[in-house]
Design a protein around this motif. Structure first.
Motif, PDB file in Angstrom:
ATOM      1  N   LYS A   1       0.845  -1.088  -0.157  1.00 34.85           N
ATOM      2  CA  LYS A   1       0.076   0.113   0.154  1.00 34.85           C
ATOM      3  C   LYS A   1       0.876   1.079  -0.088  1.00 34.85           C
ATOM      4  CE  LYS A   1      -4.039  -1.619  -0.223  1.00 34.85           C
ATOM      5  NZ  LYS A   1      -5.028  -1.483  -1.459  1.00 34.85           N
ATOM      6  N   SER A   2       1.980   1.193   0.514  1.00 34.34           N
ATOM      7  CA  SER A   2       2.934   2.415   0.661  1.00 34.34           C
ATOM      8  C   SER A   2       3.453   2.681  -0.711  1.00 34.34           C
ATOM      9  CB  SER A   2       4.013   2.097   1.464  1.00 34.34           C
ATOM     10  OG  SER A   2       3.602   1.934   3.016  1.00 34.34           O
ATOM     11  N   GLU A   3       3.808   1.594  -1.614  1.00 32.95           N
ATOM     12  CA  GLU A   3       4.151   1.843  -2.867  1.00 32.95           C
ATOM     13  C   GLU A   3       2.988   2.135  -3.645  1.00 32.95           C
ATOM     14  OE1 GLU A   3       7.087   1.399  -4.401  1.00 32.95           O
ATOM     15  OE2 GLU A   3       7.998   1.056  -2.337  1.00 32.95           O
ATOM     16  N   LYS A   4       1.796   1.845  -3.540  1.00 29.22           N
ATOM     17  CA  LYS A   4       0.837   2.315  -4.295  1.00 29.22           C
ATOM     18  C   LYS A   4       0.258   3.606  -4.224  1.00 29.22           C
ATOM     19  CE  LYS A   4      -4.228   1.083  -5.154  1.00 29.22           C
ATOM     20  NZ  LYS A   4      -5.364   0.428  -4.490  1.00 29.22           N
ATOM     21  N   ALA A   5       0.375   4.040  -2.850  1.00 27.80           N
ATOM     22  CA  ALA A   5       0.187   5.441  -2.633  1.00 27.80           C
ATOM     23  C   ALA A   5       1.001   6.515  -3.390  1.00 27.80           C
ATOM     24  CB  ALA A   5       0.257   5.799  -1.054  1.00 27.80           C
ATOM     25  N   LYS A   6       2.239   6.067  -3.728  1.00 30.45           N
ATOM     26  CA  LYS A   6       3.083   7.059  -4.444  1.00 30.45           C
ATOM     27  C   LYS A   6       2.400   7.575  -5.634  1.00 30.45           C
ATOM     28  CE  LYS A   6       7.448   5.054  -2.616  1.00 30.45           C
ATOM     29  NZ  LYS A   6       8.526   4.077  -2.885  1.00 30.45           N
ATOM     30  N   GLY A   7       1.599   6.929  -6.333  1.00 24.77           N
ATOM     31  CA  GLY A   7       0.955   7.363  -7.471  1.00 24.77           C
ATOM     32  C   GLY A   7      -0.410   8.162  -7.196  1.00 24.77           C
ATOM     33  N   TYR A   8      -0.586   8.374  -6.069  1.00 18.21           N
ATOM     34  CA  TYR A   8      -1.996   9.057  -5.733  1.00 18.21           C
ATOM     35  C   TYR A   8      -1.711  10.758  -5.868  1.00 18.21           C
ATOM     36  CZ  TYR A   8      -3.885   5.409  -3.391  1.00 18.21           C
ATOM     37  OH  TYR A   8      -4.446   4.048  -3.038  1.00 18.21           O
ATOM     38  N   ASN A   9      -2.796  11.475  -6.523  1.00 19.35           N
ATOM     39  CA  ASN A   9      -2.827  12.545  -6.655  1.00 19.35           C
ATOM     40  C   ASN A   9      -3.866  13.429  -5.862  1.00 19.35           C
ATOM     41  OD1 ASN A   9      -2.785  15.266  -7.802  1.00 19.35           O
ATOM     42  ND2 ASN A   9      -3.646  14.753  -9.698  1.00 19.35           N
ATOM     43  N   HIS A  10      -3.363  13.962  -4.726  1.00 23.28           N
ATOM     44  CA  HIS A  10      -4.176  14.698  -3.736  1.00 23.28           C
ATOM     45  C   HIS A  10      -4.026  15.694  -3.264  1.00 23.28           C
ATOM     46  CE1 HIS A  10      -1.268  13.464  -0.770  1.00 23.28           C
ATOM     47  NE2 HIS A  10      -0.930  12.683  -1.546  1.00 23.28           N
ATOM     48  N   ASP A  11      -4.871  16.698  -2.818  1.00 23.93           N
ATOM     49  CA  ASP A  11      -4.708  17.995  -2.150  1.00 23.93           C
ATOM     50  C   ASP A  11      -4.793  17.795  -0.766  1.00 23.93           C
ATOM     51  OD1 ASP A  11      -4.097  18.808  -4.820  1.00 23.93           O
ATOM     52  OD2 ASP A  11      -6.238  19.204  -5.205  1.00 23.93           O
ATOM     53  N   TYR A  12      -4.795  16.840  -0.153  1.00 29.14           N
ATOM     54  CA  TYR A  12      -4.976  16.663   1.256  1.00 29.14           C
ATOM     55  C   TYR A  12      -4.463  15.383   1.635  1.00 29.14           C
ATOM     56  CZ  TYR A  12      -8.409  14.042  -1.470  1.00 29.14           C
ATOM     57  OH  TYR A  12      -8.911  13.071  -2.537  1.00 29.14           O
ATOM     58  N   PRO A  13      -4.081  15.423   3.167  1.00 26.65           N
ATOM     59  CA  PRO A  13      -3.517  14.242   3.716  1.00 26.65           C
ATOM     60  C   PRO A  13      -4.153  12.921   3.433  1.00 26.65           C
ATOM     61  CG  PRO A  13      -4.142  15.942   5.408  1.00 26.65           C
ATOM     62  CD  PRO A  13      -4.689  16.407   4.310  1.00 26.65           C
ATOM     63  N   LEU A  14      -3.111  11.708   3.413  1.00 23.53           N
ATOM     64  CA  LEU A  14      -3.787  10.604   3.181  1.00 23.53           C
ATOM     65  C   LEU A  14      -3.584   9.618   4.365  1.00 23.53           C
ATOM     66  CD1 LEU A  14      -2.133   9.571  -0.329  1.00 23.53           C
ATOM     67  CD2 LEU A  14      -4.574  10.176   0.075  1.00 23.53           C
ATOM     68  N   ALA A  15      -4.371   8.546   4.578  1.00 22.37           N
ATOM     69  CA  ALA A  15      -4.553   7.682   5.507  1.00 22.37           C
ATOM     70  C   ALA A  15      -4.651   6.147   5.105  1.00 22.37           C
ATOM     71  CB  ALA A  15      -5.617   8.063   6.544  1.00 22.37           C
ATOM     72  N   LEU A  16      -4.216   5.474   5.631  1.00 25.85           N
ATOM     73  CA  LEU A  16      -4.396   4.033   5.281  1.00 25.85           C
ATOM     74  C   LEU A  16      -5.203   3.539   6.461  1.00 25.85           C
ATOM     75  CD1 LEU A  16      -3.903   1.525   3.533  1.00 25.85           C
ATOM     76  CD2 LEU A  16      -1.435   1.271   4.808  1.00 25.85           C
ATOM     77  N   LEU A  17      -6.443   2.793   6.093  1.00 25.23           N
ATOM     78  CA  LEU A  17      -6.986   2.111   7.107  1.00 25.23           C
ATOM     79  C   LEU A  17      -6.988   0.673   6.626  1.00 25.23           C
ATOM     80  CD1 LEU A  17      -9.341   2.030   9.571  1.00 25.23           C
ATOM     81  CD2 LEU A  17     -11.151   2.276   7.747  1.00 25.23           C
ATOM     82  N   ILE A  18      -6.424  -0.352   7.760  1.00 29.96           N
ATOM     83  CA  ILE A  18      -6.378  -1.625   7.584  1.00 29.96           C
ATOM     84  C   ILE A  18      -7.398  -2.209   8.530  1.00 29.96           C
ATOM     85  CG2 ILE A  18      -4.885  -3.662   7.698  1.00 29.96           C
ATOM     86  CD1 ILE A  18      -2.698  -2.015   7.067  1.00 29.96           C
ATOM     87  N   ARG A  19      -8.463  -2.816   7.891  1.00 31.30           N
ATOM     88  CA  ARG A  19      -9.473  -3.297   8.651  1.00 31.30           C
ATOM     89  C   ARG A  19      -9.026  -4.769   8.762  1.00 31.30           C
ATOM     90  NH1 ARG A  19     -15.963  -3.282   8.133  1.00 31.30           N
ATOM     91  NH2 ARG A  19     -15.572  -3.897   5.983  1.00 31.30           N
ATOM     92  N   VAL A  20      -8.982  -5.175  10.399  1.00 31.25           N
ATOM     93  CA  VAL A  20      -8.620  -6.490  10.545  1.00 31.25           C
ATOM     94  C   VAL A  20      -9.909  -7.472  10.746  1.00 31.25           C
ATOM     95  CG1 VAL A  20      -7.379  -8.098  12.118  1.00 31.25           C
ATOM     96  CG2 VAL A  20      -6.503  -5.533  11.605  1.00 31.25           C
ATOM     97  N   VAL A  21      -9.941  -8.068   9.562  1.00 32.05           N
ATOM     98  CA  VAL A  21     -11.397  -8.821   9.719  1.00 32.05           C
ATOM     99  C   VAL A  21     -11.181 -10.312  10.097  1.00 32.05           C
ATOM    100  CG1 VAL A  21     -13.118  -9.585   8.176  1.00 32.05           C
ATOM    101  CG2 VAL A  21     -11.797  -7.734   7.554  1.00 32.05           C
ATOM    102  N   SER A  22      -9.938 -10.830  10.525  1.00 31.56           N
ATOM    103  CA  SER A  22      -9.749 -12.268  10.804  1.00 31.56           C
ATOM    104  C   SER A  22     -10.471 -12.484  12.218  1.00 31.56           C
ATOM    105  CB  SER A  22      -8.138 -12.371  11.192  1.00 31.56           C
ATOM    106  OG  SER A  22      -8.032 -13.501  11.667  1.00 31.56           O
TER     107      SER A  22
END
Length: 164
Positions: A99-120
């Motif tokens: 996800k950290s690698e994927k976020a490098k390609g985001y175009n945004h004008d606001y802070p980013l957050a990663l939410l990992i929902r632990v479904v296990s």
């Protein structure tokens, strides 16, 4: 149900739970503003207009556990033995890196957050606390990284652990 519809619903439900938690714990007035892609969700604080882009993902032990959780498994002896908690941590680290690698390609004008929902049904906040030193949070464009856990006493998603 189509995979994309199911993915959309999973993201939306995770974002709704996050908004509820943030509003209760921080006294904010967040609402979901948009549900798109890159990031999945944009929430906005209705009080001050500040936005936060949220990339939503889910942590499972493996694809068989995902099928089990969603009622699609014919396997009778799942979940796996709890001695495999280290595998959850390994998968969490892999997910954080991807996800950290994927976020490098985001175009945004606001802070980013990663939410990992632990479904296990096996890996929970108490397990995370034991193995927290083994979790590797890579540098990324995410200003905030959360793990969300289900609270079995409250019977809802209320446990939020911040990694960054």
């Amino acid at each position: 149900m189509d995979f994309l519809d199911e993915k959309w619903l999973l993201e939306e439900n995770a974002a709704l739970a996050l908004v509820e938690i943030l509003n209760i714990q921080q006294g904010n007035n967040y609402k979901i503003l948009m549900h798109e892609d890159r990031p999945d969700i944009v929430i906005e604080n209705q009080t001050d207009g500040k936005r936060l882009g949220v990339e939503v993902t889910h942590l499972f032990y493996d694809s068989e556990e995902a099928r089990y959780v969603f009622g699609r498994s014919s396997q009778q002896n799942f979940p796996p033995n709890p001695q495999y908690i280290e595998e959850y941590v390994r998968r969490l680290n892999l997910l954080l890196q991807q996800k950290s690698e994927k976020a490098k390609g985001y175009n945004h004008d606001y802070p980013l957050a990663l939410l990992i929902r632990v479904v296990s049904p096996l890996f929970h906040l108490c397990n995370f606390k034991v193995y927290a030193d083994s979790v590797v949070v890579p540098s990324s464009d995410f200003d905030i990284i959360w793990l969300m856990f289900y609270d079995f006493e409250e019977r809802r998603w209320t446990l939020l652990k911040r990694l960054r």
